[in-house]
Design an enzyme around this catalytic site. Structure first.
Site, mmCIF file in Angstrom:
data_model
loop_
_atom_site.group_PDB
_atom_site.id
_atom_site.type_symbol
_atom_site.label_atom_id
_atom_site.label_comp_id
_atom_site.label_asym_id
_atom_site.label_seq_id
_atom_site.Cartn_x
_atom_site.Cartn_y
_atom_site.Cartn_z
ATOM 1 N N LYS A 18 -2.673 5.919 -4.438
ATOM 2 C CA LYS A 18 -3.780 6.851 -4.136
ATOM 3 C C LYS A 18 -3.580 8.187 -4.819
ATOM 4 C CE LYS A 18 -3.609 4.736 0.438
ATOM 5 N NZ LYS A 18 -2.218 4.556 0.842
ATOM 6 N N HIS A 60 -7.397 9.648 -1.728
ATOM 7 C CA HIS A 60 -6.707 9.683 -0.429
ATOM 8 C C HIS A 60 -7.561 10.326 0.666
ATOM 9 C CE1 HIS A 60 -2.316 9.295 1.023
ATOM 10 N NE2 HIS A 60 -3.133 9.162 2.038
ATOM 11 N N ASP A 87 0.838 -1.205 0.000
ATOM 12 C CA ASP A 87 0.000 0.000 0.000
ATOM 13 C C ASP A 87 0.869 1.250 0.000
ATOM 14 O OD1 ASP A 87 -2.965 1.060 0.770
ATOM 15 O OD2 ASP A 87 -1.441 2.277 1.758
ATOM 16 N N TYR A 110 3.297 9.583 -0.517
ATOM 17 C CA TYR A 110 4.383 8.964 0.265
ATOM 18 C C TYR A 110 5.750 9.157 -0.400
ATOM 19 C CZ TYR A 110 0.418 6.420 2.360
ATOM 20 O OH TYR A 110 -0.767 6.075 2.948
HETATM 21 P P1 NDP Z 1 0.838 1.456 11.754
HETATM 22 O O1 NDP Z 1 -0.324 1.469 12.660
HETATM 23 O O2 NDP Z 1 0.981 0.380 10.751
HETATM 24 O O3 NDP Z 1 2.130 1.514 12.706
HETATM 25 C C1 NDP Z 1 3.401 1.626 12.189
HETATM 26 C C2 NDP Z 1 4.366 1.876 13.353
HETATM 27 O O4 NDP Z 1 4.401 0.751 14.225
HETATM 28 C C3 NDP Z 1 5.771 2.118 12.886
HETATM 29 O O5 NDP Z 1 6.345 3.052 13.758
HETATM 30 C C4 NDP Z 1 6.436 0.753 13.028
HETATM 31 O O6 NDP Z 1 7.820 0.909 13.278
HETATM 32 C C5 NDP Z 1 5.723 0.206 14.248
HETATM 33 N N1 NDP Z 1 5.581 -1.265 14.230
HETATM 34 C C6 NDP Z 1 5.164 -2.049 13.208
HETATM 35 N N2 NDP Z 1 5.111 -3.343 13.560
HETATM 36 C C7 NDP Z 1 5.540 -3.396 14.838
HETATM 37 C C8 NDP Z 1 5.724 -4.466 15.748
HETATM 38 N N3 NDP Z 1 5.443 -5.724 15.411
HETATM 39 N N4 NDP Z 1 6.188 -4.167 17.010
HETATM 40 C C9 NDP Z 1 6.463 -2.886 17.349
HETATM 41 N N5 NDP Z 1 6.302 -1.825 16.527
HETATM 42 C C10 NDP Z 1 5.847 -2.082 15.275
HETATM 43 O O7 NDP Z 1 0.908 2.914 11.061
HETATM 44 P P2 NDP Z 1 0.799 3.530 9.626
HETATM 45 O O8 NDP Z 1 0.291 4.914 9.842
HETATM 46 O O9 NDP Z 1 2.040 3.379 8.865
HETATM 47 O O10 NDP Z 1 -0.378 2.718 8.903
HETATM 48 C C11 NDP Z 1 -0.161 1.584 8.086
HETATM 49 C C12 NDP Z 1 -0.332 1.938 6.616
HETATM 50 O O11 NDP Z 1 -1.630 2.465 6.346
HETATM 51 C C13 NDP Z 1 0.586 3.072 6.119
HETATM 52 O O12 NDP Z 1 1.932 2.671 6.004
HETATM 53 C C14 NDP Z 1 -0.090 3.438 4.840
HETATM 54 O O13 NDP Z 1 0.213 2.503 3.822
HETATM 55 C C15 NDP Z 1 -1.575 3.367 5.252
HETATM 56 N N6 NDP Z 1 -2.115 4.684 5.683
HETATM 57 C C16 NDP Z 1 -3.114 5.248 4.932
HETATM 58 C C17 NDP Z 1 -3.652 6.462 5.263
HETATM 59 C C18 NDP Z 1 -4.730 7.064 4.436
HETATM 60 O O14 NDP Z 1 -5.075 8.240 4.652
HETATM 61 N N7 NDP Z 1 -5.300 6.344 3.511
HETATM 62 C C19 NDP Z 1 -3.175 7.208 6.452
HETATM 63 C C20 NDP Z 1 -2.134 6.526 7.195
HETATM 64 C C21 NDP Z 1 -1.664 5.302 6.821
HETATM 65 P P3 NDP Z 1 8.997 0.432 12.275
HETATM 66 O O15 NDP Z 1 8.611 0.782 10.870
HETATM 67 O O16 NDP Z 1 10.160 1.228 12.769
HETATM 68 O O17 NDP Z 1 9.153 -1.034 12.492
#
Ligand code: NDP
Length: 279
Positions: free
Chosen positions: A80, A113, A50, A55
């Site tokens: 998006k 988006h 995604d 991004y």
């Molecule tokens: P998430 O809820 O997926 O959380 C991501 C965070 O959690 C990062 O800091 C990551 O750190 C950490 N993390 C991931 N797995 C673990 C684990 N097993 N243990 C501990 N920490 C962990 O946040 P996102 O906001 O990134 O949401 C996911 C996806 O949704 C986005 O990447 C994007 O593709 C989409 N999105 C879409 C939006 C929209 O408006 N349509 C808005 C926001 C997000 P690290 O990377 O350092 O491991």
């Protein structure tokens, strides 16, 4: 519903298959960080990614897919259209730009988006055109409330096949899930791990301990058992693997209810009705 492995997919309203689990790449930096994350994801078995033009990593995502050696048709790729590109012609242009960056002949899912007032309906009409031309396999929206979906239903030909909204145990919105079920719109969770802010929750940690799993695995499993597509983001190999190791246990209905009850209507991102002031 029983999803037994990482290839488990939902069939969208138009027959397209969408894997339940994907890798989100918001804030994954183009270059080594993104490349390594996607390589780890491919090795783990992820086939769903995604991204978004916003991004600024579509080129890296496209390159990682090519480098994986996995046939393009085995990958489910979402991007998006960003807010400033909405409108009819500008959405068509934005799509071409994304496609070029992704170095792909098509995308599997193209999403609006955020529903920019006065613009998203025209953006949707452009997406309908691209969909009919076969350049997008499925179309959908993000960050919508029922009134946005009702406007699309009234003014457009095709209903969104997917709604990607913020969704985690602190923001459940059961009525919205129910609404989508009724309209055959697949619900997809963004920020399923609350961008990392959910990890100190006591009840979730207790459930995780009971299953000898991590809190992230419990939350991702909860998404899947609710029939919600989920795209946790990580750039760390071990976490990418951990987040996909969710097919060897099951939450009980009591645990599912307990997690549902944590809902506090708490958002990490903007509200779909007020995002113009916040973004
Ligand atoms: P998430 O809820 O997926 O959380 C991501 C965070 O959690 C990062 O800091 C990551 O750190 C950490 N993390 C991931 N797995 C673990 C684990 N097993 N243990 C501990 N920490 C962990 O946040 P996102 O906001 O990134 O949401 C996911 C996806 O949704 C986005 O990447 C994007 O593709 C989409 N999105 C879409 C939006 C929209 O408006 N349509 C808005 C926001 C997000 P690290 O990377 O350092 O491991």
């Amino acid at each position: 519903m029983k999803i037994t492995n990482i290839n488990g997919s939902v069939t969208l309203a138009n027959g397209v298959k969408m894997p339940y689990l994907g890798l989100g790449v918001y804030k994954a930096k183009e270059g080594n960080e993104l490349e390594n994350a996607m390589q780890a994801a491919f090795e783990t078995g992820y086939r769903h990614f995604d991204t978004a033009s916003m991004y600024k990593n579509e080129e890296g995502v496209g390159a990682a897919i090519k480098n994986s050696g996995i046939p393009r048709e085995e990958v489910f790729l979402t991007t998006k259209v960003w807010n400033s590109d909405q409108g009819y012609k500008s959405t068509l242009n934005a799509f071409e730009t994304s496609l070029k960056k992704l170095d792909s002949g098509y995308v599997d899912l193209y999403l609006i988006h955020w529903p920019v007032p006065g613009k998203y309906i025209e953006a949707w009409k452009a997406m309908e055109k691209l969909y009919k031309e076969g350049r997008i396999k499925a179309i959908g929206v993000c960050n919508c409330m029922p009134h946005h979906l009702e406007s699309l239903e009234k003014e457009c030909e095709i209903m969104p096949m997917v709604l990607q909204n913020e969704f985690h145990p602190m923001l459940v919105q059961p009525e919205l899930l129910e609404y989508c079920r009724g309209k055959n719109i697949q619900y997809e969770a963004w920020s399923p791990l609350m961008r990392g802010r959910i990890f100190d929750n006591k009840q979730l940690n207790e459930i995780a301990q009971n299953h000898n799993k991590t809190l992230a695995q419990v939350v991702i499993r909860w998404d899947l058992q609710k029939g919600v597509v989920t795209i946790p983001k990580s750039v760390h190999k071990e976490r990418i693997k951990e987040n996909a190791s969710v097919f060897d246990f099951e939450l009980t209905s009591e645990e599912m209810q307990l997690i549902d009850s944590l809902d506090k209507e708490e958002r990490t991102g903007a509200h779909p009705d007020t995002f113009m002031e916040q973004l």
